[in-house]
Enzyme design. Structure first.
Site, PDB file in Angstrom:
ATOM      1  N   ARG A 297       7.868 -15.931  -2.103  1.00 22.29           N
ATOM      2  CA  ARG A 297       6.545 -15.302  -2.090  1.00 22.29           C
ATOM      3  C   ARG A 297       6.035 -15.317  -0.648  1.00 22.29           C
ATOM      4  O   ARG A 297       5.716 -16.376  -0.103  1.00 22.29           O
ATOM      5  CB  ARG A 297       5.584 -16.109  -2.988  1.00 22.29           C
TER       6      ARG A 297
ATOM      7  N   CYS B  72       4.132 -19.729  -8.364  1.00 21.66           N
ATOM      8  CA  CYS B  72       3.043 -18.850  -7.945  1.00 21.66           C
ATOM      9  C   CYS B  72       1.966 -18.837  -9.030  1.00 21.66           C
ATOM     10  O   CYS B  72       2.296 -18.793 -10.221  1.00 21.66           O
ATOM     11  CB  CYS B  72       3.575 -17.441  -7.714  1.00 21.66           C
TER      12      CYS B  72
ATOM     13  N   HIS C 287       0.816  -1.222   0.000  1.00 23.83           N
ATOM     14  CA  HIS C 287       0.000   0.000   0.000  1.00 23.83           C
ATOM     15  C   HIS C 287       0.844   1.264   0.000  1.00 23.83           C
ATOM     16  O   HIS C 287       0.342   2.338  -0.314  1.00 23.83           O
ATOM     17  CB  HIS C 287      -0.902   0.031   1.244  1.00 23.83           C
TER      18      HIS C 287
ATOM     19  N   TYR D 225      -6.880 -16.558  -5.441  1.00 23.77           N
ATOM     20  CA  TYR D 225      -6.525 -17.822  -6.097  1.00 23.77           C
ATOM     21  C   TYR D 225      -7.757 -18.539  -6.641  1.00 23.77           C
ATOM     22  O   TYR D 225      -7.910 -19.740  -6.516  1.00 23.77           O
ATOM     23  CB  TYR D 225      -5.708 -18.707  -5.148  1.00 23.77           C
TER      24      TYR D 225
END
Lengths: 573, 573
Positions: free
Chosen positions: B240, B288, B168, B425
């Site tokens: 990740r 990923c 952010h 996902y």
């Protein structure tokens, strides 16, 4: 932008390739010319195109409202093309503008005895006979669509072979054969090879099936019946035969299982013996690896039966697990690596060789793969066309692996040596030709990719729009146990995609899901639209999707033809 | 031909959609504007384009030789666009042409106490604070890329959340936040939420990794190292993370396994206890689900880390079978249907919730799926970044299912209730927006589709042609146990395809093949060619292939981004 121009260039390249073809490839050339004529010249104007299969040809025609018959093609298009290409070759046969029957006695040619002919049976000099005709087809050998199979006919009559492989019996092939004519067979050696006895015992078939070839019998299920039944009624299940249907007696039938290890062990089972294993049922669609070949054929001609989308059906199969039988027969589940299970059927080719193919032993022994030795289909004994009394069912694999009329299983270090296993059902990239494709190193196809087809409406239909939308129905399927998780339909060239709301499927686990999926989508259309092209694509539980176009998956044999299904319909608001 | 024009129309439609966006979506809009500016205006002229990731942005930039920084973008492009869009809205903050830090005290605004703010914590009125700023973000809620997660911050400071979700912290998001500014927080209620302590224990990382976000740490492996090692060295394995890396002691670590059935049964295992199960190793690539997202992002912006092709690596994992542990813990292998296995890690988000996701119990209990509880990676104890001391490895699945720092397993009737499982996902078709996507009915991704990437040469490289060809190297991979059977490369827009001669893979059976495949292809180029675009596509053992383009597989989250990989290189003959 470049994708489009590449497409065009690809087409042009195809043209060049085909126009450069030598006489040895006239057959393919004429097919392509036909395709080009009907396809390219009219693709921009035909809006209500219909598919129609001409049985005697074995290829799909695109017509504009009227049906162009093989005769019309032969005399108008092919005839002209063949005429053009063979005029400078020393053909001693009939003129090319009439449909001929091959093998007539021709007065101006030398006469050979069967004994003389039989000396020309290898690649250096390869003669065959057909009725009264003697032909030197040495130069044709590399182009034979059936590959090495032709070698069996060296120095002999090809009639017994063509009686089994009935797809040869077309005007084009007769004409091609005559172009190799060198003489007449001595009258004393001409034998009547009429095929009556071979085919007289064929089962009675449902006349709703769409026949692709009569001998051997290959027929697809009409699209409207595919979506009418989740489990296809036995009599409507598509039929794919390589040879005449053998007639077997269930009581007398024996299955021989041979396991080749440090020593060879053989078990023999009657159907009653098999019943001692736990009996199970599995829902599995079977699909020919060549399903939807006709669409790939439009990009550039391929070899094989011109299946539309009807070479897939769904059924519940009853039997025993292959794995259980193999374990009982002495297969060590820890010693499977690199081994194969060869299935042999009772159907026999013209040389006396039984149909045969194989799968990896790893696959056979994997409990998830759910491979059956099946005796029932939707609760009934297997119909003759589907392997009575015993067949293998290899869920998720091309149906060719689900050997019918099963009479033996051999666990071996080697794959099946058969033509059907070694020279077919293998895939290549679009640049491989019959000359450059190396079957020995290409992987056999043991599992099928995700596909889908629109069954209703049909291409060219006129549809009444209701509530601003059209209802679209079809099937979707993926091999290897993958489940269909989504079907999307576009009516605006991919700008928007509408997800099918209803997916009818059974509740098998995702990676052990072998049935097909029927789907219904509601696709909005604008009121000003008088015509739309519908695209369908499915996504499976591995999240593989169908490729957009056939160009980059094109292959010489026309298998694995799973690009988006596209149809055009007219709208009435 | 129509495909091209559809592509253009699609792009135009995207433009329209994005230009019509309301203020609430400025962030996405600016990203798109940037993409459009850099992408569309220069796509035809950039031949040596380089990818460069700007860490502070979280998005991928295409530049022409020089690096355009976030500051340049902000002031020149985004600033102008934002300025244009928000000028008619009653924003009580700074001018828009300077990069701002959010949360400064502004004299003209009303002051609210923390207690007053805390009353605005539901969807009808949703306020948050940041430093001195008070913001009414009620209208922003439906557009929050992180979905419902934002609800946890209702009536509170968002700083603790942004300390965990560091993505952010970008100029655009500060600016977006300030556009919702309604007041100042009372001085007594302003708390220092500096994030030092959260991240101080992060492991030391290899500086060859390409960092995508620093907090949480996400980094990809450079392409040249992917193809250098068949098993990726641990320190180069892509990373990740969703949260800070927890520090766990192997000796004290306990795994709790709870099986919910007719009664609830719980087992607790130390690592030493797990050693009592048979120990196994499995080679598996982990990828990923968002790998290659940056390429999909070029079609139309998606949300998520802008991975290039480096979010996949390969390793040999050592541990025990999950199936064995579940059987020991009381799972009935005949009663798996519809049940799930929830994995929970020790990593914790800002609200104190542990990371968690689940897989179907069917999948966990299938002996072919080879799921491990792993303690080693390439023969060494798991590094902290990869789950020390215990992680799940679910071969063939998106790596998110391979939960790190595993502390509990729960067998349940329900999927994991976590945000990561329920709101991420999952895949949608290209027409689904954040407003219309229904995560509840979308299937979770448990298996990955076939993909490939060219690792050498890199996009923009200048390559010396040797013997009329260029050598191309890369990786290919398919989930669900599918093996790569072919990789094809085209240097002429698909007119011809060259099969990779060398496929480096291990010998696992086709449907239990979980490692990646490295490949080398020799691709002929014509002497007059000064530049070529290379396309790579892989085919797996189910004969699924990659889709040609990203357009029709585009999805809001940018996952499953597996279209052909395309790069441009210059040639020196």
């Amino acid at each position: 932008m470049y994708q489009c121009s590449e497409t065009n260039k690809t087409r042009e390249t195809f043209c060049d390739i085909y126009f450069e073809m030598s006489l040895k490839k006239i057959l393919l050339g004429t097919v392509f010319l036909r395709n080009r004529y009907i396809g390219l010249s009219s693709v921009s104007t035909i809006t209500d195109k219909k598919y129609r299969f001409d049985e005697s040809e074995g290829f799909l025609f695109r017509t504009k409202g009227k049906i162009l018959t093989a005769a019309v093609f032969s005399s108008v298009l092919i005839g002209a093309a063949v005429n053009e290409q063979i005029k400078d070759k020393n053909v001693k046969s009939q003129s090319n503008d009439v449909v001929i029957e091959a093998g007539e006695k021709l007065p101006d040619l030398p006469t050979y005895t069967a004994e003389e002919v039989s000396k020309h049976g290898d690649k250096n000099s390869f003669w065959v006979t057909y009725k009264h005709g003697v032909y030197d087809v040495t130069k044709f050998l590399p182009s034979h669509p059936g590959g090495e199979q032709i070698m069996n006919a060296g120095g002999l009559s090809i009639e017994p072979f063509w009686n089994v492989y009935g797809m040869h019996k077309t005007p084009e092939i007769y004409k091609l054969l005559e172009s190799y004519r060198i003489g007449n067979l001595h009258d004393d050696d001409v034998i009547d090879h009429s095929d009556d006895e071979l085919w007289v015992k064929e089962p009675v078939r449902d006349n709703r099936l769409i026949v692709k070839t009569a001998k051997p019998f290959n027929a697809e299920i009409p699209a409207k019946y595919q979506i009418k039944f989740f489990d296809t009624p036995n009599e409507l299940f598509y039929v794919r035969q390589h040879m005449p249907v053998p007639e077997l007696d269930a009581d007398d039938h024996r299955l021989k299982v041979t396991v080749k290890g440090s020593k060879i062990r053989t078990e023999e089972f009657s159907l009653r013996d098999l019943d001692k294993f736990r009996r199970v049922t599995t829902r599995a669609a079977l699909m020919c690896a060549g399903n939807r070949r006709s669409e790939m054929n439009e990009v550039k001609p391929v070899k094989g039966i011109g299946w539309m989308g009807g070479a897939i059906s769904n059924a519940v199969w009853g039997g025993v697990y292959l794995r259980d039988v193999l374990l009982y027969s002495g297969v060590d589940p820890e010693d499977t690596k690199g081994k194969h299970v060869i299935f042999t059927g009772a159907d026999i080719d013209a040389t006396g060789v039984n149909f045969s193919t194989s799968i990896p032993l790893d696959m056979a022994m994997n409990p998830s793969s759910g491979i059956l030795l099946a005796t029932t289909m939707n609760g009934h004994p297997l119909p003759p066309d589907h392997g009575r009394p015993l067949r293998v069912v290899v869920p998720g694999a091309p149906a060719v692996r689900s050997v019918k009329w099963l009479q033996s299983i051999t666990v071996s270090e080697d794959e099946s040596p058969s033509h059907w296993h070694q020279k077919d059902y293998r895939a290549f990239n679009p640049s491989k030709t019959w000359e450059t494709a190396d079957f020995a190193t290409a992987p056999p196809v043991y599992s099928l990719p995700v596909t889908s087809a629109i069954c209703d409406p049909a291409d060219g239909d006129v549809i009444s729009v209701k509530n601003g939308a059209v209802q679209v129905r079809g099937y979707a399927y993926s091999g290897g146990g993958a489940k269909i998780v989504r079907v999307d339909v576009s009516a605006d060239g991919g700008r928007s995609w509408w997800e099918a709301r209803e997916l009818q499927a059974d509740a098998a686990p995702p990676q052990q899901h072998y049935g097909w999926t029927l789907w219904t989508a509601s696709v909005p259309v604008a009121t000003q639209q008088k015509e739309v092209e519908l695209w369908a694509k499915a996504t499976d539980s591995n999240f593989n999707t169908q490729p957009e176009r056939f160009n980059d998956i094109w292959n010489i044999r026309g298998i694995l033809s799973n690009a988006y299904h596209r149809i055009k319909i007219k709208l009435v608001h």
